[in-house]
Design an enzyme around this catalytic site. Structure first.
Site, short mmCIF file in Angstrom:
data_model
loop_
_atom_site.label_atom_id
_atom_site.label_comp_id
_atom_site.label_asym_id
_atom_site.label_seq_id
_atom_site.Cartn_x
_atom_site.Cartn_y
_atom_site.Cartn_z
N ASP A 154 40.54 118.21 26.96
CA ASP A 154 39.68 117.37 26.05
C ASP A 154 40.68 117.17 24.88
OD1 ASP A 154 37.90 116.08 24.56
OD2 ASP A 154 36.27 117.96 25.01
C1 NOJ Z 1 35.89 115.34 22.34
C2 NOJ Z 1 34.59 115.60 23.32
O1 NOJ Z 1 34.47 116.87 23.45
C3 NOJ Z 1 34.84 115.02 24.76
O2 NOJ Z 1 33.59 114.96 25.57
C4 NOJ Z 1 35.05 113.33 24.73
O3 NOJ Z 1 35.10 112.86 25.86
C5 NOJ Z 1 36.54 113.35 23.95
N1 NOJ Z 1 36.24 114.17 22.78
C6 NOJ Z 1 37.16 111.66 23.96
O4 NOJ Z 1 36.38 111.12 22.77
#
Ligand code: NOJ
Length: 740
Positions: A268
Site C-alpha cells: 500500500d
Molecule cells: C491507500 C489505500 O489504503 C489504498 O486502498 C489505495 O489503493 C492507495 N492508497 C492508493 O491510493
C-alpha cells in the site's frame, strides 16, 4: 485454478518465453525499476518522472488520468528507455470513474453479482479511455465494525457474500481476457485482516487468530486468486505483531506458496517505509529487505526499493532470484494486458464515457441496493393520486457531491441527479413540493431552521427527510466512534415528527448508523447508502412505487456502538442467550445480587440482537416461503445435493426477493458459527406467482479450516435454512456421513 491474465490463444508459454527473454537483458537497476510504482501527483514529480522513465527506474505510475499525459508517459517509457517496457497506470477506480456507482457497500446490498460485474465493466471502460490499465479494487476486506470509515469500500461482513461479489467485481474490471480493449487489471486488497482494525480506527493493529483469519478474512482473497485476479495489495495494518507488508507467512507463505497466486503483490501507499514507523525495522534499508523477503513485489509510492534493493542484493542480503521472481510476475501482467502491443489508450475505440447504457447500469445498481428497513402501516409507496403536497427536507436531498460517497477522484458530480431533482421530475407538477435544506451539513448543530421545517411538515400531506452522513464522514482515515446521525439530525426528526404527518426518512450514508433513537419516529426508513450518480432517480422510483425495494443488508446494524462487533455468523458460546434469558438494566430488581435467569451472553442495556439483521430488507410485496425440501438427507464428502423451497409473491405488486440459504455445522473440530450464508438468489415474481427456488450444496461448501489450519469437511449433523434474512427461514437438517 484459472488464470485470466493471458488469453489461451496467445499462449501462456509464449508469454513465459517473452518474459524470460526480456529478463535476461535487464540490469539489476532495471529490474528493480519494474518494482517501483511512482506517484504522478504534481509537475515537479513529472519532471523527475520523465528522467526516471528514461532510465528504466519506474515500472508503473499512479494518479495520472489525463489520456494525453498518460500516452506521453507511455511514449517515454516505450520509446526512450533502453528496453522500452510499457507502464502500468494505476488508479483507485473503486466504484466508478466519471459515472459513480453506489459505494461498494451499497453494491453489496444488491446481492446481485451480475449487476456488480456490469457496474465494474462500465468503470473499467471509462478508466481505460483515460489510459488507466490497473485499478486498486476490489476491496474485499471482511468488515464487522461500522466505525471503520472504510466499511463503505467493503462488501460487508460476510466472507461468502464478499467472495461472490468480489469475484464479480474483478471479472467486471478484467473482463474475460485482460488483453481486450476496456479491460483493466484488478487488485484484491488489503491483504489481510485490515477490516478487523482495533476499534474501527484506521491503520490500527488487527489481531486476528490464524483460524479466524483463514475461515473469515482470507476467504474472499482465496476466491479472488482462484478467479485469476492480477494483483493483490498488502494492508497498512499489522496482524499478530507483523505488519502485513512484511508478513512473510501471509504473503509468501499463504498467498503465493499455498494458494499458488501467479499475479503480483503491491504494497500500500508508502507502507514499505512505514515498517520503520511501526517499529519493525530500524531504517528504510531494513524495511526494503523485509518487504521483499515477505514477497511484496512492487512498492507503491516510496523509494525504499529503488534506493536499497540494489545494495541489498550486491551485499548478499537478498538473493537476486527473489528480485527476478518479482519482475516476472509484473511483466506477466503487462504482457497479459497487451501493453507491449498496445501501450497507448485510444478513447475512440471504447464506449463513450457517461453514455446512456452506463447511466442505466448506475441507476439499477442504486435501485437494487437501497434497503427498505421499516415500513409501518405501509406508508410507502407514496401515491401521486392521493398526495397533494410533499415536504422534502434535509441536508442530503440535494447534495450532488455527497451522494457519490467516498473515493471518487474522477467522479463527475455534474452528472449527479439528486433525489430532490428526481422527485420534481417524477411528480412533474402534480404535487406541491416544499423543499428546505434545514441544515447546512449533516454535522450542523444549528437548529435555527427547524421551526420552519416543522411548519412545512405540518402543512404537507407527508414529509421525506433526507438524512445521514456526508461523503467526508466515511472512507480511508474517516472513522467515527459515535455512529449515530451526526449533528442535530435526531432533533430535526423529533421536530418534524411532532407535526403528526406521515414521515419517511431516507438515509444516505457510508456505513450502518445506529438508528435506535429515531427508528420509532419514522413511519418508513429507506437506507440508500451513498447511491452514486443516479441515486436520485432510484430513490424516487422506490418512494413512488415505480419499483419495489429489493436490497438486503450486507452488514448487521447495531442498536448501539457498544455492541460492536455484532454480526450474524457469530459463535454460539457456552452460554448462548435466548429471549427469556435477557434482562434489561431497567428491570433488574433493586434487591437482586445476581440475575436469576440472565447468566447468558448478552448486554444488559442492548440485549444480543442487532437493530436490523444481516440479510434484512422489506419489499412492497410480501413473500411466503414453504415446503423446504432436500434431495437427500445424507451425503458423503465429495457429493452434492439440492435444497429447495417454494416461494410465492402474496402481495399486490411485482417484486424481487433475495432468497438466502444458511447452514450450521453443529459440531466441529473448531467451533462453527451459528449460521453461515452458503447461497443466495434474486427471484422476480408477479403478484400471486410461485416459483421453486433451488440451491445445489456441495460438501466443499461446508469445508472449514480446522485446528491444524487445513481445510476439512467433517462428518456430522447440519441445519439448513432458506429465508429472506439471516434471522428467519424454513429449517431442516442433513448429515454428512463418512464414505462407504
Ligand atoms: C491507500 C489505500 O489504503 C489504498 O486502498 C489505495 O489503493 C492507495 N492508497 C492508493 O491510493
Amino acid at each position: 485454478m484459472s488464470s485470466i491474465l493471458v488469453e489461451p490463444a496467445r499462449g501462456i508459454e509464449g508469454v513465459g518465453q517473452r518474459v524470460e527473454a526480456l529478463l535476461s537483458r535487464m540490469s539489476l537497476e532495471e529490474k528493480i525499476g519494474q518494482l517501483s510504482l511512482a506517484n504522478a501527483g504534481d509537475s515537479y514529480i513529472h519532471d523527475y518522472l520523465a528522467d526516471a522513465l528514461r532510465a528504466g527506474r519506474v515500472g508503473g505510475v499512479l494518479n495520472e488520468v489525463n489520456a494525453g499525459v498518460v500516452n506521453e508517459l507511455q511514449r517515454i517509457a516505450v520509446e526512450e528507455s533502453r528496453l522500452g517496457i510499457p507502464l502500468l497506470i494505476g488508479r483507485d477506480v473503486i466504484h466508478g470513474f466519471r459515472i459513480v456507482m453506489p459505494i461498494p457497500l451499497g453494491q453489496a446490498a444488491t446481492w446481485d453479482p451480475d449487476l456488480v460485474m456490469r457496474a465494474a465493466r462500465v468503470a473499467a471502460q471509462e478508466a481505460a479511455a483515460a489510459g488507466v490499465n490497473w485499478t486498486f479494487a476490489p476491496m474485499i476486506d471482511v468488515c464487522r465494525d461500522p466505525r471503520w470509515g472504510r466499511i463503505a469500500e467493503s462488501l460487508g461482513e460476510d466472507p461468502f457474500l464478499a467472495s461472490v461479489l468480489g469475484v464479480a467485481m474483478l471479472r467486471g474490471f478484467q473482463g474475460p481476457d485482460l488483453g481486450r480493449p476496456g479491460a483493466i487489471a484488478a487488485c484484491a486488497k488489503h491483504f489481510a485482516g485490515y477490516g478487523a482494525v482495533e476499534s474501527g480506527r484506521d491503520y490500527a493493529a488487527a489481531n486476528v487468530p490464524e483460524n479466524e483469519l483463514r475461515n473469515v478474512y482470507l476467504r474472499p482473497f482465496r476466491a479472488a486468486v482462484e478467479a485469476g485476479v492480477a494483483s493483490v495489495m498488502t494492508s497498512f495494518s499489522e496482524v499478530d505483531g507483523v505488519p502485513a507488508t512484511a508478513n512473510e507467512r501471509l504473503v509468501r507463505g499463504i498467498l503465493k506458496d499455498e494458494w499458488g497466486f501467479d499475479g503480483f503483490v503491491v504494497s500500500d501507499w508508502d507502507s514499505v517505509r512505514q515498517l520503520h514507523t511501526h517499529g519493525l525495522t530500524a531504517n528504510d534499508r531494513e524495511s526494503a529487505r523485509e518487504a521483499a523477503r515477505a514477497g511484496v513485489d512492487m512498492e507503491m509510492h516510496g523509494d525504499a526499493y529503488i534506493a536499497h534493493l540494489p545494495a541489498l542484493v550486491r551485499d548478499g542480503e537478498l538473493d537476486e532470484g527473489l528480485i527476478d521472481a518479482a519482475v516476472r510476475r509484473i511483466l506477466r501482467v503487462k504482457f497479459g494486458l497487451g501493453l507491449f502491443e498496445h501501450p497507448f489508450t485510444d478513447p475512440a475505440a471504447l464506449p463513450s464515457v457517461a453514455g446512456e447504457a452506463s447511466l442505466a447500469t448506475a441507476r439499477r445498481a442504486a435501485l437494487r441496493g437501497i434497503v427498505l428497513l421499516r415500513n409501518e402501516h405501509r406508508v410507502l409507496p407514496l401515491s401521486l393520486e392521493n398526495l397533494r403536497s410533499l415536504a422534502v427536507i434535509g441536508p442530503l436531498a440535494d447534495a450532488p457531491d455527497d451522494q457519490l460517497g467516498t473515493w471518487v477522484f474522477d467522479g463527475d458530480a455534474g452528472l449527479s441527479v439528486t433525489p430532490l431533482q428526481a422527485i420534481r421530475d417524477l411528480s412533474a407538477g402534480r404535487l406541491e413540493l416544499r423543499y428546505l435544506r434545514a441544515m447546512e451539513t449533516s454535522r450542523s448543530r444549528d437548529t435555527g431552521a427547524f421551526e420552519e421545517a416543522a411548519g412545512l411538515a405540518a402543512q404537507s400531506d407527508a414529509t421525506i427527510l433526507f438524512l445521514g452522513e456526508e461523503a467526508i464522514l466515511s472512507g480511508e482515515a474517516h472513522c467515527r466512534a459515535d455512529i449515530s446521525l451526526p449533528g442535530a439530525q435526531a432533533e430535526l426528526v423529533a421536530r418534524v415528527r411532532h407535526a403528526g404527518k406521515p414521515l419517511i426518512v431516507v438515509i444516505l450514508a457510508g456505513r450502518p448508523l445506529t438508528l435506535a433513537n429515531i427508528v420509532d419516529q419514522a413511519d418508513a426508513i429507506l437506507y440508500a447508502w451513498h447511491p452514486g450518480t443516479m441515486g436520485g432517480p432510484a430513490i424516487a422510483d422506490l418512494l413512488f412505487g415505480i419499483e419495489s425495494p429489493s436490497g438486503k443488508l450486507p452488514v448487521s446494524f447495531p442498536r448501539m456502538v457498544g455492541q460492536i462487533p455484532i454480526y450474524y455468523s457469530h459463535k454460539n458460546t457456552g452460554k448462548p442467550p435466548s429471549p427469556d434469558s435477557v434482562v434489561h438494566i431497567d428491570d433488574i430488581d433493586p434487591k437482586a445480587r445476581q440475575l436469576s435467569l440472565g447468566m447468558t451472553s448478552f448486554h444488559l442495556d442492548a440485549g444480543y440482537t442487532p437493530l436490523f439483521a444481516f440479510g434484512h430488507g422489506l419489499s412492497y410485496a410480501s413473500f411466503e416461503y414453504s415446503d423446504l425440501r432436500l434431495s437427500s438427507s445424507e451425503i458423503t464428502p465429495g457429493q452434492s445435493f439440492i435444497v429447495s423451497c417454494d416461494l410465492r409473491n402474496t402481495g399486490e405488486v411485482r417484486a424481487e426477493e433475495v432468497v438466502q440459504l444458511y447452514v450450521r455445522d453443529l459440531v466441529g473440530n473448531v467451533t462453527r458459527p451459528v449460521r453461515e450464508l452458503k447461497g443466495f438468489r434474486r427471484v422476480a415474481l408477479d403478484p400471486g406467482q410461485q416459483a421453486v427456488v433451488d440451491f445445489r450444496l456441495h460438501t466443499d461448501d461446508l469445508a472449514f479450516y480446522g485446528r491444524d489450519m487445513r481445510l476439512m469437511v467433517e462428518p456430522g449433523e447440519f441445519q439448513v435454512w432458506i429465508g429472506g434474512s439471516s434471522e428467519t427461514g424454513l429449517c431442516s437438517a442433513f448429515r454428512v456421513v463418512p464414505p462407504g
